[in-house]
Write an enzyme that holds these catalytic residues in place. Structure first.
Site, short mmCIF file in Angstrom:
data_model
loop_
_atom_site.label_atom_id
_atom_site.label_comp_id
_atom_site.label_asym_id
_atom_site.label_seq_id
_atom_site.Cartn_x
_atom_site.Cartn_y
_atom_site.Cartn_z
N ASP A 25 0.88 -1.16 0.00
CA ASP A 25 0.00 0.00 0.00
C ASP A 25 0.93 1.23 0.00
OD1 ASP A 25 -2.16 1.82 0.70
OD2 ASP A 25 -1.27 1.80 2.71
N ASP A 27 -0.02 5.16 0.98
CA ASP A 27 -0.21 6.10 2.10
C ASP A 27 -0.20 5.38 3.45
OD1 ASP A 27 -0.65 8.71 0.92
OD2 ASP A 27 -2.45 7.84 0.04
#
Ligand code: M1P
Length: 272
Positions: A25, A27
């Site tokens: 991922d 952020d």
């Protein structure tokens, strides 16, 4: 400014851990939310890439990943930093810099239903009583729309303030409840993944979508069938936008607390 020289990597099937891929991922996992990845993180990713295949799978669109990963790496295209780039959960995808087939939210939904959705969202935002409103309340993307009660033009400080405010006020949660009620007839998922917004996409187009690309690649002549698909994400809890891929039986999920935690895990697992 001249782009930094790029290291070269061996072909995917010649790397020491050739049946392993690490997916990240963005952020909160590779970088602080909507901010730049650190030089330490970029160095760890480069070292990991020498050992196995690496990719990111982000909810945001490619331009944001370029800002957060490509620019801090010396203004290089983000598609050169990872073997696989999965933007918008993989609805926009690249392998070794080459585009893979993409999918379209508007094609799936159709213009009349889309307009019904946007009309409801904008009316709802207009009636919201929140401390601050800025601009761009709906961002139209290839594979989804992103809805923000405060608006995507909020500054970094305004984002932080809204995130705090929303922990108590639960504006997004209530908004999503209203949308689910209003659009029961459409097979949509509403996913709160960041600080100020939520994503709206067809059910099934969550981050597990990117695994379809890996499966399609594996079925091509000479394609790699990854035995170990590691996934690292900070929203790996029910309702978080990493949950589906984190808990998918096809992946080895790692829940992280921050980019520093990701670095710690990479050291522990891969000695990078
Ligand atoms: O990557 C997580 C989320 O990041 C952004 O969220 P926000 O602006 O609310 O912090 C968005 O790009 C969102 O689409 C994405 O899921």
């Amino acid at each position: 400014m001249a782009a930094a020289a790029q290291p070269t990597y061996s072909p995917l099937d010649e790397r020491p851990l050739k049946d392993t891929i690490c997916l990240f991922d963005v952020d909160g996992t590779l970088s602080p939310a909507r901010l730049d990845a650190s030089p330490e993180m970029l160095a760890a990713l480069a070292a990991l890439r020498a050992k196995c295949t690496i990719g990111f799978v982000g909810g945001s669109d490619l331009s944001k990943q370029q800002e957060q990963l490509g620019r801090p790496a010396g203004n290089v295209p983000v598609t050169t930093l990872f073997d696989y780039c999965f933007s918008e959960n993989g609805l926009t995808a690249f392998k070794l810099g080459q585009a893979l087939p993409s999918n379209s939210f508007i094609r799936w939904l159709g213009e009349p239903a889309y307009q019904r959705l946007v009309r409801f969202v904008l009316h709802y935002v207009a009636d919201l009583d929140i401390p601050v409103k800025r601009g761009t309340f709906v961002e139209f993307r290839n594979g989804m729309i992103n809805v923000s009660p405060i608006g995507r033009n909020a500054s970094t400080q305004e984002r932080r303030d809204f995130e705090q405010f929303d922990k108590g006020a639960r504006v997004r949660e209530t908004f999503v409840k209203a949308l689910k009620e209003e659009f029961k007839d459409l097979d949509l998922t509403f996913s709160i993944g960041g600080q100020i917004s939520f994503d709206v996409f067809p059910t099934g187009w969550d981050k597990t979508y990117c695994l379809r690309h890996l499966e399609a690649e594996a079925s091509k002549p000479g394609g790699i069938q990854y035995k170990n698909i590691h996934f690292f994400g900070d929203k790996a809890f029910e309702g978080g936008n990493d949950w589906e891929i984190y808990s998918d039986p096809r992946t080895i999920g790692h829940a992280v607390k921050s980019p520093d935690d990701t670095l710690r895990l990479l050291k522990e697992l891969f000695d990078v």
